[in-house]
Write an enzyme that holds these catalytic residues in place. Structure first.
Site, PDB file in Angstrom:
ATOM      1  N   TYR A  68       8.606  15.702   1.157  1.00  0.00           N
ATOM      2  CA  TYR A  68       8.328  17.050   0.289  1.00  0.00           C
ATOM      3  C   TYR A  68       8.196  16.813  -1.169  1.00  0.00           C
ATOM      4  CZ  TYR A  68       9.529  18.731   4.977  1.00  0.00           C
ATOM      5  OH  TYR A  68       9.386  18.793   6.405  1.00  0.00           O
ATOM      6  N   HIS A  95      13.030  11.626   4.041  1.00  0.00           N
ATOM      7  CA  HIS A  95      12.462  12.777   4.345  1.00  0.00           C
ATOM      8  C   HIS A  95      12.215  13.780   3.276  1.00  0.00           C
ATOM      9  CE1 HIS A  95      10.235  15.150   7.216  1.00  0.00           C
ATOM     10  NE2 HIS A  95      10.740  16.229   6.602  1.00  0.00           N
ATOM     11  N   GLU A  97      11.879  13.070   0.404  1.00  0.00           N
ATOM     12  CA  GLU A  97      10.730  12.337  -0.282  1.00  0.00           C
ATOM     13  C   GLU A  97       9.385  12.857  -0.062  1.00  0.00           C
ATOM     14  OE1 GLU A  97      10.921  10.427  -2.763  1.00  0.00           O
ATOM     15  OE2 GLU A  97       8.831   9.645  -2.754  1.00  0.00           O
ATOM     16  N   ARG A 144       1.503   0.988  15.212  1.00  0.00           N
ATOM     17  CA  ARG A 144       1.112   0.847  13.968  1.00  0.00           C
ATOM     18  C   ARG A 144       1.598  -0.581  13.411  1.00  0.00           C
ATOM     19  NH1 ARG A 144       5.804   4.587  10.952  1.00  0.00           N
ATOM     20  NH2 ARG A 144       4.368   4.283   8.684  1.00  0.00           N
ATOM     21  N   SER A 202      -1.539  26.927  -5.285  1.00  0.00           N
ATOM     22  CA  SER A 202      -1.151  28.205  -5.404  1.00  0.00           C
ATOM     23  C   SER A 202      -1.440  28.580  -6.661  1.00  0.00           C
ATOM     24  CB  SER A 202       0.597  28.460  -4.987  1.00  0.00           C
ATOM     25  OG  SER A 202       0.720  27.731  -3.774  1.00  0.00           O
ATOM     26  N   HIS A 212      14.943  12.889  12.481  1.00  0.00           N
ATOM     27  CA  HIS A 212      13.710  13.112  13.485  1.00  0.00           C
ATOM     28  C   HIS A 212      12.759  11.847  13.210  1.00  0.00           C
ATOM     29  CE1 HIS A 212      11.359  15.352  10.306  1.00  0.00           C
ATOM     30  NE2 HIS A 212      11.132  14.236  10.181  1.00  0.00           N
ATOM     31  N   HIS A 213      13.166  11.118  12.187  1.00  0.00           N
ATOM     32  CA  HIS A 213      12.368   9.685  12.116  1.00  0.00           C
ATOM     33  C   HIS A 213      12.926   8.577  12.905  1.00  0.00           C
ATOM     34  CE1 HIS A 213      10.224  10.817   8.675  1.00  0.00           C
ATOM     35  NE2 HIS A 213      11.275  11.650   8.210  1.00  0.00           N
ATOM     36  N   ASP A 251       8.299  21.892 -26.112  1.00  0.00           N
ATOM     37  CA  ASP A 251       8.646  20.547 -25.362  1.00  0.00           C
ATOM     38  C   ASP A 251       9.277  20.556 -24.342  1.00  0.00           C
ATOM     39  OD1 ASP A 251       8.483  17.786 -24.824  1.00  0.00           O
ATOM     40  OD2 ASP A 251       8.212  17.419 -26.837  1.00  0.00           O
ATOM     41  N   HIS A 265       0.824  -1.103   0.098  1.00  0.00           N
ATOM     42  CA  HIS A 265      -0.125   0.079   0.063  1.00  0.00           C
ATOM     43  C   HIS A 265       0.844   1.304   0.141  1.00  0.00           C
ATOM     44  CE1 HIS A 265      -2.767   3.180   1.273  1.00  0.00           C
ATOM     45  NE2 HIS A 265      -2.251   3.276   2.404  1.00  0.00           N
ATOM     46  N   SER A 287      13.981   5.881 -13.198  1.00  0.00           N
ATOM     47  CA  SER A 287      13.233   6.875 -13.790  1.00  0.00           C
ATOM     48  C   SER A 287      12.935   8.278 -13.377  1.00  0.00           C
ATOM     49  CB  SER A 287      11.737   6.006 -13.780  1.00  0.00           C
ATOM     50  OG  SER A 287      10.823   6.740 -14.007  1.00  0.00           O
ATOM     51  N   SER A 288      12.763   8.286 -11.915  1.00  0.00           N
ATOM     52  CA  SER A 288      12.604   9.480 -11.475  1.00  0.00           C
ATOM     53  C   SER A 288      13.796  10.562 -11.621  1.00  0.00           C
ATOM     54  CB  SER A 288      12.363   9.326  -9.742  1.00  0.00           C
ATOM     55  OG  SER A 288      11.285   8.845  -9.393  1.00  0.00           O
ATOM     56  N   TRP A 290       7.515  -0.107   4.204  1.00  0.00           N
ATOM     57  CA  TRP A 290       8.191   0.780   2.967  1.00  0.00           C
ATOM     58  C   TRP A 290       9.383   1.232   3.332  1.00  0.00           C
ATOM     59  CZ3 TRP A 290       8.999   5.943   1.713  1.00  0.00           C
ATOM     60  CH2 TRP A 290       8.920   6.984   2.644  1.00  0.00           C
ATOM     61  N   LYS A 299       3.376  29.427   4.366  1.00  0.00           N
ATOM     62  CA  LYS A 299       2.593  29.084   3.188  1.00  0.00           C
ATOM     63  C   LYS A 299       1.199  29.199   3.508  1.00  0.00           C
ATOM     64  CE  LYS A 299       5.740  26.860   0.313  1.00  0.00           C
ATOM     65  NZ  LYS A 299       5.278  26.394  -0.927  1.00  0.00           N
ATOM     66  N   THR A 341       6.377  26.466   6.435  1.00  0.00           N
ATOM     67  CA  THR A 341       5.291  25.836   6.228  1.00  0.00           C
ATOM     68  C   THR A 341       4.092  26.540   6.694  1.00  0.00           C
ATOM     69  OG1 THR A 341       6.520  23.764   6.732  1.00  0.00           O
ATOM     70  CG2 THR A 341       3.980  23.526   6.320  1.00  0.00           C
TER      71      THR A 341
END
Lengths: 349, 600, 203, 124
Positions: free
Chosen positions: B257, B253, B255, B450, B268, B302-303, B104, B75, B169-170, B139, B331, B328
């Site tokens: 964002y 992390h 990722e 979890r 926006s 922080h993880h 293009d 998931h 790819s990314s 994950w 914004k 943040t």
């Protein structure tokens, strides 16, 4: 704001009322989950010195979070209602407002500072080494059970930890396989058991009670992660010492015939290869939990079953069905063998 | 969805399968990305619903432990790498050239290659279900649970190889986007006139370019551990599982964002257009986005507050995490400032954007809460964190993407999505989402860890789990309403016109769907909101010159061949070395042909 | 808007980018920035595992600094020949360009030969990929560097082959060689760092 | 047409001659030789690391600036490359520092106070 628009007072008051009602309902939800009654693993009712200290920070942060929540939700709703499209309505054209932007840069800065100060002052206490008089306990995570050792007292137990009230306890956290995490919400925040490292946490339980403090492995550790539960009993000093004396000694030898037969069966079925029973010759296996005082525990199978003869039988007849992936094999025991083993195990006080 | 795919880009006469396989048109590529991403999003949603069904009642029996672990792992992987990122990439592909005024992207064939490699990776990852079991280690694949010792099935090898392929790819797509944005802008389109969406894409591109290589190294090391017997992350022979966590989160992390910034960009764009006024504090939003990008590299640990980092690193990473809350917050205030004083047209796109502000704020608040290590001791690995990530990723990223769907679908297909169904879609998703994820805060507070496949009655977790499960069904219905809306919309005649919203950015000046070459005449940009500037100053569109020969790059099948080579290498990495060699030969052949192919 | 009518056809504007930098060159530099992180992570791993090996052989017992100094010199010289190939391409001196490309390729192959020699001799002395943490992190770091050199050799060979064709490398010849050069020099500067960290700093 | 001013148009080349390139190559070789000498010189470890870092940074900078022509290019390229260079260096330093202070290692992964057999069994 926007006073020129018709119905603006109604929109503002209505929005505030709605946000108020929603916030109240959410607060009720939090209050309910934070209540120990019905929520034995709640994180909101600290029962140790360090947990209480952390709770102070937690409460403050919750209040700040709630204030930001109410503020932003109310503004979002008010603006949505107040500035929705109306016939003949005009959007006011502006690109920004430097003074306002400075102000709302400062708001989050202040909130964050308000969080940081108590956070760091709490950490300066909780991250100190444990006091010298602390009881030393080693908590070793296994897939999927907990081993608790009291190196100073010569006690080894599984899934149930006994602690004296009002004496600091220093827990050394280790793992024998993958990463686990030791968590008893009422006594302490969680710290991981990392293989190859030793972590530490300490706290002083402040309330002796008959009900156990429930704990559970919090770091995903494989197939039966959900079944890796444990209990912490906080007892008066006298009760703890009585327990420790008994736990440090040998098992009570079986007297009844059936239980004696069970002792034989325990050898015959190969249980001794993995399990220790102090006082039984040859039973010194170290792979599974120490069973010397099995019958002094309230649960089996890492806190997933109450220790009743029926449950012991259920466990022995097919451990995989209770705890998927468990190392203990299905021994395909005959009903007679089960009878004997249950009688033996249930007598190991 | 096939009809949607066709209609979104029926810009070229040639519509056969071969033309799709060899296309280098950024709009077609974007359309395939979007549709594929959405299909994977449905798959990930199915897995989520199964997980929720298992947890509806105590001691649930819908899934066994192993299947449950596979489902929650897949998931997350599906939603993050195959759903949200590709749907974002779909928008990036489609709208970067339109927004910056280019015909293009900088490297059209590389763009096609990214697409085919992404599809290969997605299929490869999901094929694991049928080849011995899907990844089941979560994950973030924490070692040593991801080692061969504790994860014997090939699932975690699929995880390693699949993520390597998707990362490739990314990386290629991000290089392409970064160069396009910096280097392909129309005359007058200075950096500080770029649409905020494009700014956020630029930040995302750099986040990926700079964080993916770190993950690549970690995955390669994990592959070596699993297949060739090294022990980078296994403690038994001197390895260190904590090293994996650092490497993973140095990527992981940023990722986060990567997932949320595109939606911030979409919001926006939508809010000013619907409010009919310029974005409040453009520079502040752009700088806040860039600051989030830079700070995002300094908060990863922080993880790991509960892993025994020690007090000094805890304080450092706690402080940096709190600091990232500031941009943040800026914004959020700026979006509110954009609504303030507006004459806001509440179409479905607006609903999703305003919903984004509310829901993302909740995720942001809980995020700052666990910046405090003592509090994180309670939150970490509990359902409080599950609630947090879903408010950020569903309430934030997905709400923003749906806002983008409603906003840009008319441009992509020429048809306006149905507004009545749209509002039904919004409200079912909004209600379902809150019912699913808000109770998880309560569950976390009540101590539910979890990733547990079962729990006992009597923990006080029953009610809210049931509510969350019901919420997930409502949420699933909401997503289905969207599918119905798209199908219904595709059956009607084009009705959108060039500019249904009164948009400010360049794409609204050209036909819907845009022609293959995008702009008959490359526009000249005079303001941050170019179309509004032209409208207000009475500047007429440039007439199309008589001999307007526009040369577009020809289709190419070499990207497909290179992607096939990469897929073979990946399959070989999962099976036998000979196939790796074959894949390498195919790739080299493809690259050689690619290099010699005339592009004029 | 009179300007629009003067607009050149797009295939000419393709080379006319916003910043004046060619797209391909910009992408190469951003890609190299990304590569910094790739090698950064590998070097971090190597440094973290220093002193974590449970069994030998340890670095000081096995590293052959004189031999590696020679291969370092070879790689450094290949950078010089590479830059001369670029010079030749930019100044239309095709003979020089081809000669220097060939020299770079050969020097790259010599470097790879040194590495193959080093790896085999280490294996003979008992340091395998899985022997200890030093072995694992050493082979993976230098192995991926070697892979980059090998890719570079392929890249340059394809340039040399393409320049032998009748059409040569087309109008962008200087740019193509320049890009290959950027990649090659990057592989060299990574080795400068690796050489210092693994070989020169004693343990 | 209002294209941004171009730092450098096509066809212009870095003002470097073959002779200069060869000179740079010689300098790099000499610096490498000095590095080798430093490595064997037996100076104190801290000083040695410092000197070697400075010397290899110098070589790194020379190759990037001169051989890769970054000195003569549009400044934007330098900024783009520096993102990766600075971040990569920062991550090396941060990770090394994080593990430098790690005093919690248990050698070999066997918990120090665990019962002798307690650690082994999990290897199924």
């Amino acid at each position: 704001m926007g006073g020129s628009r018709p119905g603006s007072m109604i929109a503002i008051i209505g929005s505030l009322a709605l946000v108020g009602v929603v916030s109240f309902l959410l607060w009720m939800g939090f209050a309910d989950s934070g209540d120990f009654a019905g929520h034995p693993m709640t994180t909101w009712v600290p029962k140790s010195d360090n947990a209480s200290l952390v709770h102070g920070v937690y409460q403050l942060i919750f209040i700040l979070a709630g204030a930001v929540f109410v503020g932003i939700m109310a503004l979002t709703l008010i603006f949505s209602l107040l500035y929705r499209e109306r016939p003949g309505g005009e959007a006011r054209q502006f690109h920004g407002n430097s003074r306002l932007e400075v102000v709302w840069t400062l708001i989050p800065v202040l909130i964050v500072v308000a969080m940081a100060v108590p956070t760091f002052s709490t950490m300066s206490v909780t991250s100190k080494p444990a006091p010298d008089n602390a009881l030393k306990v080693v908590a070793i995570g296994h897939q999927w059970w907990w081993e608790f050792q009291y190196p100073e007292l010569g006690i080894t137990t599984a899934n149930e930890l006994y602690l004296p009230v009002n004496r600091p306890v220093s827990v050394a956290l280790q793992s024998s396989d993958v990463i686990h995490s030791f968590w008893v919400p009422q006594l302490s925040g969680k710290i991981d058991n990392v293989p190859g490292h030793e972590n530490h946490l300490w706290f002083t339980p402040t309330e002796a009670r008959a009900e156990p403090y429930l704990g559970q492995c919090a770091e995903f550790c494989g197939l039966s992660h959900a079944n890796m539960r444990f209990r912490v009993f906080v007892a008066s000093t006298g009760d703890f010492e009585a327990w420790a004396k008994s736990a440090a000694g040998d098992r009570t030898a079986p007297t009844a015939d059936l239980a004696k037969a069970g002792e034989q069966q325990f050898v015959a079925s190969g249980c001794v290869a993995c399990h220790t029973v102090k006082g039984q010759a040859g039973a010194a296996g170290k792979i599974g939990p120490d069973l010397s005082h099995f019958a002094a525990r309230t649960t089996l199978a890492s806190g997933t079953l109450d220790r009743t003869p029926a449950n012991i039988r259920k466990w022995l007849s097919n451990p995989q069905a209770v705890k998927p992936g468990v190392l203990m094999p299905n021994l395909n025991l005959s009903p007679e063998a089960l009878d004997k083993l249950v009688a033996y195990l249930d007598g190991l006080k | 969805m096939a009809t949607a795919l066709g209609a979104m880009t029926h810009t070229q006469e040639d519509t056969g399968l071969w033309s799709w396989l060899t296309t280098v048109d950024h709009k077609r590529i974007g359309a395939v990305y979007t549709v594929a991403g959405f299909l994977f999003f449905l798959l990930g949603g199915f897995e989520a619903v199964m997980v929720r069904t298992q947890l509806a009642v105590p001691n649930g029996t819908v899934l066994d432990a192993d299947r449950y672990n596979q489902f929650f792992t897949m998931h997350a992987l599906t939603m993050i790498f195959l759903g949200v990122m590709p749907m974002g990439a779909g928008f990036f592909n489609y709208f970067i050239p339109l927004h910056v005024g280019a015909r293009d992207v900088a490297f059209p064939r590389l763009n096609a290659l990214s697409l085919w490699i992404f599809l290969s990776g997605g299929i490869l990852l999901n094929s694991s279900f049928f080849l011995g079991g899907a990844p089941n280690g979560g994950w973030f694949g924490y070692a040593p649970l991801s080692s061969i010792e504790y994860a014997k099935s090939s699932g975690m090898t699929f995880y390693v190889v699949g993520l390597l392929v998707l990362g490739l790819s990314s990386l290629m797509a991000s290089l392409n986007f970064a160069v396009t944005i910096i280097n392909m802008r129309a005359p007058g389109m200075s950096m500080m006139r770029l649409p905020v969406f494009i700014w956020m894409v630029l930040v995302v591109a750099f986040l990926l370019i700079l964080s993916l290589p770190v993950l690549t190294v970690g995955l390669l090391q994990l592959y070596f551990d699993r297949v060739w017997g090294t022990s980078f992350f296994s403690p038994s022979t001197g390895g260190d599982p904590i090293l994996w966590q650092h490497i993973f989160w140095i990527f992981g992390h940023p990722e986060v964002y990567v997932l949320i910034l595109p939606s911030m960009g979409i919001v926006s764009e939508v809010l000013p257009v619907m409010s009919k006024k310029p974005l409040f504090g453009y520079s502040a939003i752009v700088f806040a986005g860039a600051a989030i990008g830079v700070l995002g590299f300094g908060v990863w640990a922080h993880h790991m507050f509960t892993t025994g980092l020690g007090p000094v690193p805890q304080v450092v990473f706690s402080a940096s995490t709190m600091a990232i809350g500031v941009p943040t917050g800026i914004k959020i205030f700026n979006w509110l400032g954009t609504m303030y004083g507006g004459n806001i047209r509440f179409v479905t796109a607006t609903y999703f954007s305003v919903g984004f502000i509310a829901l993302f704020t909740i995720g942001g608040i809980s995020g700052v809460m666990h910046a405090s290590p003592p509090v994180d001791g309670h939150h970490q690995d509990s359902y409080f964190v599950v609630a947090h990530i879903h408010y950020v990723l569903f309430g934030g990223a997905i709400m923003g993407i749906f806002s983008g769907f409603y906003y840009w679908f008319p441009k992509m297909s020429g048809r306006l999505l149905d507004e009545a169904l749209g509002k039904l879609n919004f409200w079912t998703m909004f209600v379902g989402m809150n019912l699913t994820f808000f109770p998880m805060h309560f569950l976390g507070l009540a101590g539910m860890p979890r990733r547990i496949y079962t729990y006992d009655a009597g923990m006080g977790w029953d009610t809210w789990n049931m509510v969350a499960t019901i919420g997930s069904y409502i949420l699933a219905i909401g997503v289905l309403v969207f599918v119905v809306n798209v199908i219904k919309t595709m059956r009607k005649e084009p009705d959108a016109g060039n500019d249904p919203w009164g948009g400010a950015t360049l794409e609204w000046a050209i036909p819907s769907p845009p022609p293959a070459h995008n702009f008959d005449v490359v526009p000249e940009v005079r303001d941050r909101d170019p179309l509004w500037y032209n409208r207000d100053h009475g500047i007429a569109p440039t007439p199309v010159p008589e001999h307007n020969h526009i040369h577009m790059p020809p289709p190419s099948y070499f990207p497909l061949i290179v992607a096939l080579g990469v897929l073979l290498i990946a399959v070989g990495a999962l099976s036998t070395l000979a196939i790796v060699g074959l894949g390498a030969v195919v790739s080299v052949y493809g690259i050689w042909g690619w290099a010699l192919e005339p592009t004029d | 808007m009179a300007a629009a009518t003067h607009e050149p056809p797009p295939h000419v504007t393709e080379h006319h980018t916003t910043t004046g930098i060619d797209n391909r060159k910009m992408m190469m530099w951003i890609f190299l920035a990304s590569e910094c992180l790739f090698f950064g992570a590998l070097i971090s791993t190597y440094l973290i595992f220093q002193g974590e090996s449970l069994v030998g052989p340890l670095p000081h017992e096995i590293l052959n600094i004189p031999v590696t100094s020679a291969s370092t010199f070879v790689l450094l010289m290949s950078s010089l020949t590479m830059v001369l190939a670029v010079y030749g391409a930019q100044h239309g001196r095709l003979g020089m360009m081809k000669l220097m490309l060939l020299a770079t390729i050969l020097l790259g192959l010599v470097f790879l030969g040194f590495q193959a020699y080093e790896f085999t001799s280490f294996v003979h002395e008992g340091l395998g990929l899985t022997t200890n943490q030093f072995g694992s992190s050493f082979y993976v770091l230098t192995g991926f560097h070697g892979t980059h050199v090998a890719v570079g050799v392929l890249y340059l060979t394809s340039m040399l082959l393409a320049s032998q064709r009748r059409t040569g490398l087309g109008a962008d010849r200087a740019l193509h060689i320049d890009l290959a050069g950027l990649y090659w020099h990057f592989v060299d500067i990574v080795w400068i760092v690796i050489f210092t960290i693994i070989y020169l700093i004693p343990h | 047409m209002t294209h941004m001013p171009q730092a450098e148009s096509h066809g212009e080349h870095p003002p470097t001659t073959i002779r200069e390139y060869v000179l740079i190559g010689i300098v790099l070789t000499v610096v490498t030789a000095v590095e080798l000498w430093v490595s064997y010189s037996g100076m104190s470890f801290g000083l040695l690391v410092g000197v070697l870092m400075v010397l290899s940074a110098f070589k790194f900078a020379v190759v990037v600036a001169m051989f890769m022509h970054l000195r003569f290019e549009n400044g934007l390229l330098w900024r783009l490359f520096s993102f990766g260079l600075i971040l990569g260096t920062a991550i090396i330093l941060a990770l090394t520092a994080l593990f430098w202070n790690d005093r919690t290692d248990i050698v070999g992964g066997v918990p120090a106070n665990a019962a002798p057999g307690a650690a082994a069994p999990a290897k199924h």
